[in-house]
Design a protein around this motif. Structure first.
Motif, short mmCIF file in Angstrom:
data_model
loop_
_atom_site.label_atom_id
_atom_site.label_comp_id
_atom_site.label_asym_id
_atom_site.label_seq_id
_atom_site.Cartn_x
_atom_site.Cartn_y
_atom_site.Cartn_z
N ARG A 95 39.38 24.80 39.24
CA ARG A 95 39.19 26.24 38.57
C ARG A 95 40.85 26.83 38.67
O ARG A 95 41.18 27.02 39.89
N ILE A 96 41.12 27.18 37.98
CA ILE A 96 42.44 27.78 37.59
C ILE A 96 42.35 29.54 37.70
O ILE A 96 41.65 29.95 36.79
N LEU A 97 43.10 29.96 38.55
CA LEU A 97 43.22 31.47 38.69
C LEU A 97 43.98 32.19 37.84
O LEU A 97 45.10 31.54 37.27
N THR A 98 43.59 33.28 37.15
CA THR A 98 44.51 34.12 36.62
C THR A 98 45.12 35.12 37.57
O THR A 98 44.65 35.62 38.33
N ARG A 99 46.82 35.32 37.36
CA ARG A 99 47.13 36.38 37.91
C ARG A 99 46.74 37.69 37.87
O ARG A 99 46.31 38.69 38.55
N SER A 100 46.29 37.97 36.48
CA SER A 100 45.84 39.20 35.94
C SER A 100 44.54 39.81 36.77
O SER A 100 44.27 40.89 37.26
N SER A 101 43.73 38.69 37.28
CA SER A 101 42.27 39.28 37.98
C SER A 101 42.63 39.48 39.39
O SER A 101 41.79 40.61 39.89
N LEU A 102 43.74 39.32 39.89
CA LEU A 102 44.15 39.33 41.49
C LEU A 102 45.11 40.69 41.28
O LEU A 102 45.81 41.05 42.37
N HIS A 103 45.43 41.14 39.98
CA HIS A 103 46.46 42.29 39.78
C HIS A 103 45.52 43.30 38.90
O HIS A 103 45.59 43.86 38.08
N ARG A 162 46.88 50.20 43.53
CA ARG A 162 48.37 50.60 44.13
C ARG A 162 48.56 50.57 45.53
O ARG A 162 49.75 50.49 45.70
N LYS A 163 47.48 50.23 46.12
CA LYS A 163 47.60 50.27 47.63
C LYS A 163 47.31 48.77 47.90
O LYS A 163 46.64 48.11 47.39
N PRO A 164 47.75 48.30 49.16
CA PRO A 164 47.49 46.97 49.66
C PRO A 164 45.96 46.75 50.14
O PRO A 164 45.46 47.92 50.39
N ALA A 165 45.64 45.71 49.80
CA ALA A 165 43.91 45.43 50.37
C ALA A 165 43.94 45.86 51.83
O ALA A 165 44.89 45.72 52.56
N LYS A 166 42.79 46.19 52.09
CA LYS A 166 42.43 46.70 53.46
C LYS A 166 41.12 46.25 53.92
O LYS A 166 39.96 46.36 53.21
N ALA A 167 41.01 45.96 55.36
CA ALA A 167 39.66 45.26 55.75
C ALA A 167 38.73 46.82 56.17
O ALA A 167 39.42 47.74 56.22
N GLY A 178 41.73 46.77 45.53
CA GLY A 178 41.55 47.95 44.45
C GLY A 178 40.42 48.71 44.49
O GLY A 178 40.15 49.63 45.46
N GLU A 179 39.63 48.95 43.27
CA GLU A 179 38.44 49.61 43.32
C GLU A 179 36.99 48.90 43.57
O GLU A 179 36.12 49.38 43.94
#
Length: 591
Positions: A473-481, A486-491, A500-501
Motif C-alpha cells: 500500500r503506497i501512502l500519499t503525502r497529501s493525506s498526512l498533510h 497547523r499544529k503538531p500532532a498531540k497525544a 489536525g481536525e
C-alpha cells in the motif's frame, strides 16, 4: 567514590545527599530577575529564557508556559559527565544507557515528590515532573546520557497567584529545591549504586534472552517464579506474593538459559507454531496471555514479570468495532460480500467485529509481526470459528467469512506467523494446535496429547496456498498533510492522538503502554508526512523513520528545540496501527 577535583561532604542517610562543593552556589542573576518580576503579570516569566549556572549544574529554560493553566515550562538540568561520575561500563551499550537513564528518571521522580512541597497556587504552580515510568523499561527522552554531559528533561510549573508571578517561591523552587532533586538523582555517588548495577544487569540479561528466543525456536518464555496477576484491574502493579501463585513451568516445556551475568533462568518455552491456552474461567488463561503481550518490553525488578520475555514483534489482534479501514486485503478471511465490496482492497469507515479483526491481523503481518496473540474474549466469534451445525445449515457459498480456525495453520506454514491463542469455550482449535497448555488455579499443565486424542490427531495443512504475496500500500503525502493542520500532532491521553481536525482512537491497541509512547507516535506521524515521497509503502516509510531515530536519537522526532518533550520509543507496530486508524488516510495505489 571520589571524583577528581571535587570535594565531598559525607552526610547521614537522613540528611541531604553527598554534594559536590560547587552545586550549592546559587545563581544570583536568576534570583535577581525573579525578585524584579515578583507580582508582575505571568508573561514577565519570559525573561527567564536561556541558560543559568547553579553551581555544578546548568539550568536551561527552553520554553516558558503562557499562563499558569498551560502545560508546564520545559527545562533541562545539565551537568558534565565528570561531575555525574557514572562509570563507563554502565553506559557502554544501548541497554546500559537505557537502564541508567530509566533508573535516574525514577529517582528524579521520587526525589521531586519528596522534596517539593505540596502544590499550591494557581494552575500548575510548583509542579516538577520528569514523567512517571510504569513497570516497563523504555527508551525515553527524560534523561539524556551524552559523551560530554547528562541532561534531565523536566517540566516545571512556574508559581503564580492568579496570573501574577510569585517570584520568591520561583526562586526557591529553581535555585534551592531543583538542585537538591538533581543532586539526589543525577550524581552517581548519591545513588544506591548496588540497585543501579542490578538494574543495568537485569536489562542486559533480559535483552540477551529476548535475542536468544529465535535460535531456540521459541516465541516467548515465562520464567519459573513469575507473578503474573496484577494488583487490580486498573493497576499494573503485581499482586502481593502472599496472594499469588508463582508460575511453575511444566517439565515437558521447561527450558533453561545461561545469561551474560552468570545467572541461569528456567521456565516455560512457548515454541513457534500454534499454541492454545485453555482452562476454566478465572484460572489464569487471559492473565498469562496479557503477561506474554507485555513481555515485548523489559520490566523492572520486583514487577513479577521480569522473566516473561516475548519476541519484540509479537502483536495482539482483537476485534475493534467501528474502526476505519483503508484499502486492506482481507480476502483470506472474508470474500464475496453481499454488497459486492472488493475485500482484496477493503475500505470502510465503520468496520464490524469480523472485518475489523481481519484487518487488524493483516495489518499486523504488514508491520512484520512474527507472532499473533489472540484471546477469544476480545475476538469476534464469527471470525474465530464456525461449528459443524452452522456449516450444515448455512452453505459455504452463502457465508463470506472463512473462520480463523481454517486459516491459522496456513498463516504459520505460508507466512511464518505463529499464534498464541486463549480458547475458553471451544475445542475447535485442538485440531490445528501444536501445543495445548491448560491453566488450573494459575498452574500450567501440558495437555497436548490429551487434546490431540480428542481431536483425533493434529490437523493437517490444507492443500493450496491461501495467502498470496500481498501488494504494498503506497501512502500519499497529501493525506498526512490535511488542510487546516497547523499544529503538531498531540497525544490525548494514552489512547488518542489529535491529528489536525481528526482524532485517532488507539484504545484497542493494548501494547501501547505509556502516554510518552503515544506522544512519540504523534510526532512520528508528522515526521512520516515529511519523509514520504509518494513512492513509499507504509512499512518502508516506518523503516526509514526508525533508521533516523537509530542514527539521531529519539529527540529527532520532536518539533521542539532543546527540551524534546516527554517521549518514549514506540514499536513500529503501534506507529503503523496509528496511521492505519487515521480516518482521512488515502493511498495512491498498490504495487
Amino acid at each position: 567514590m571520589g571524583l577528581p577535583g571535587l570535594s565531598f561532604v559525607v552526610l547521614t542517610q537522613a540528611t541531604t545527599p553527598i554534594i559536590p562543593g560547587r552545586t550549592r552556589m546559587r545563581d544570583r542573576n536568576l534570583e535577581r530577575i525573579l525578585a524584579q518580576i515578583d507580582g508582575r503579570g505571568y508573561v514577565s516569566y519570559r525573561q527567564l529564557a536561556g541558560t543559568h549556572r547553579i553551581g555544578a549544574f546548568r539550568l536551561a529554560i527552553d520554553h516558558i508556559q503562557i499562563d499558569p493553566y498551560a502545560p508546564p515550562s520545559r527545562m533541562r538540568v545539565i551537568l558534565d559527565r565528570e561531575t555525574a561520575g557514572f562509570p563507563g561500563e554502565l553506559t557502554c551499550d544501548d541497554a546500559g544507557r537505557i537502564a541508567v537513564s530509566d533508573f535516574m528518571t525514577r529517582r528524579f521522580h521520587q526525589a521531586a515528590r519528596r522534596i517539593v512541597p505540596q502544590q499550591s497556587g494557581t494552575g500548575n504552580s510548583g509542579v516538577v515532573s520528569i514523567g512517571h515510568p510504569g513497570q516497563e523499561v523504555l527508551e525515553r527522552t527524560s534523561v539524556l546520557i551524552a559523551p560530554d554531559r547528562v541532561e534531565a528533561r523536566i517540566e516545571v510549573g512556574l508559581p503564580a497567584r492568579g496570573r501574577q508571578i510569585r517570584g520568591r517561591e520561583a526562586a526557591r523552587l529553581l535555585t534551592e529545591l531543583l538542585p537538591r532533586i538533581a543532586e539526589a538523582s543525577l550524581i552517581h555517588a548519591n545513588l544506591d549504586q548496588r540497585a543501579l548495577d542490578e538494574h543495568v544487569v537485569l536489562l542486559r540479561d533480559q535483552e540477551h534472552l529476548r535475542r536468544s528466543l529465535p535460535g531456540h525456536g521459541l516465541v516467548a518464555f515465562v520464567g519459573d517464579g513469575a507473578i503474573l496477576p496484577r494488583l487490580s484491574g486498573d493497576s499494573d502493579l503485581p499482586l502481593k506474593t502472599s496472594d499469588a501463585v508463582p508460575f511453575t513451568a511444566p517439565e515437558t516445556l521447561r527450558v533453561r538459559f545461561d545469561l551474560p551475568s552468570g545467572r541461569t533462568v528456567s521456565g516455560m518455552g512457548i515454541a513457534e507454531g500454534i499454541t492454545v491456552i485453555v482452562g476454566g474461567g478465572y484460572h489464569g488463561k487471559s492473565t498469562l496471555l496479557r503477561a506474554i503481550e507485555r513481555g515485548v518490553y523489559p520490566h523492572i525488578g520486583g514487577d513479577g514479570r521480569e522473566w516473561v520475555i516475548t519476541r519484540p514483534d509479537a502483536v495482539t489482534v482483537r476485534a475493534e468495532d467501528g474502526r476505519a479501514v483503508t484499502d486492506v486485503d482481507i480476502s483470506p478471511f472474508i470474500t464475496n460480500l453481499p454488497s459486492g465490496s472488493d475485500t482484496r482492497s477493503f475500505t470502510t469507515t465503520n468496520a464490524s467485529g469480523s472485518t475489523s479483526q481481519a484487518a487488524n491481523l493483516v495489518e499486523a503481518l504488514e508491520a512484520g509481526a512474527s507472532t499473533l496473540l489472540i484471546d477469544e474474549d476480545t475476538s469476534a466469534t464469527n471470525f474465530m470459528i464456525r461449528d459443524a451445525r452452522m456449516r450444515a445449515l448455512i452453505p459455504a457459498d452463502k457465508e463470506p467469512i472463512t473462520p480463523f480456525v481454517d486459516r491459522i495453520r496456513p498463516l504459520f506454514v505460508e507466512q511464518g506467523a505463529s499464534t498464541i491463542l486463549v480458547a475458553g469455550g471451544s475445542g475447535a482449535f485442538f485440531d490445528v494446535a501444536d501445543h495445548v497448555i491448560a491453566l488450573d488455579h494459575y498452574r500450567p499443565r501440558d495437555v497436548t496429547a490429551q487434546a490431540h486424542d480428542l481431536a483425533a490427531g493434529p490437523g493437517k495443512t490444507p492443500p493450496g496456498a491461501v495467502f498470496s504475496a500481498s501488494s504494498s500500500r503506497i501512502l500519499t503525502r497529501s493525506s498526512l498533510h490535511p488542510p487546516g493542520k497547523r499544529k503538531p500532532a498531540k497525544a490525548q491521553g494514552r489512547a488518542g492522538i489529535r491529528y489536525g481536525e481528526a482524532t485517532i482512537d488507539l484504545a484497542s491497541v493494548p501494547q501501547l503502554v505509556d502516554l510518552a509512547q503515544t506522544q512519540a507516535i504523534a510526532h512520528a506521524m508528522d515526521r512520516l508526512a515529511d519523509l514520504l515521497d509518494d513512492q513509499m509503502s507504509l512499512p518502508e516509510a516506518v523503516t526509514a523513520l526508525e533508521q533516523r531515530i537509530d542514527a539521531e536519537g529519539l529527540d529527532w522526532l520532536s518539533p521542539h528545540r532543546g527540551h524534546p518533550g516527554q517521549l518514549a520509543r514506540p514499536r513500529r507496530h503501534e506507529i503503523q496501527a496509528a496511521v492505519n486508524r487515521y480516518r482521512d488516510l488515502r493511498l495512491a495505489r498498490k504495487r
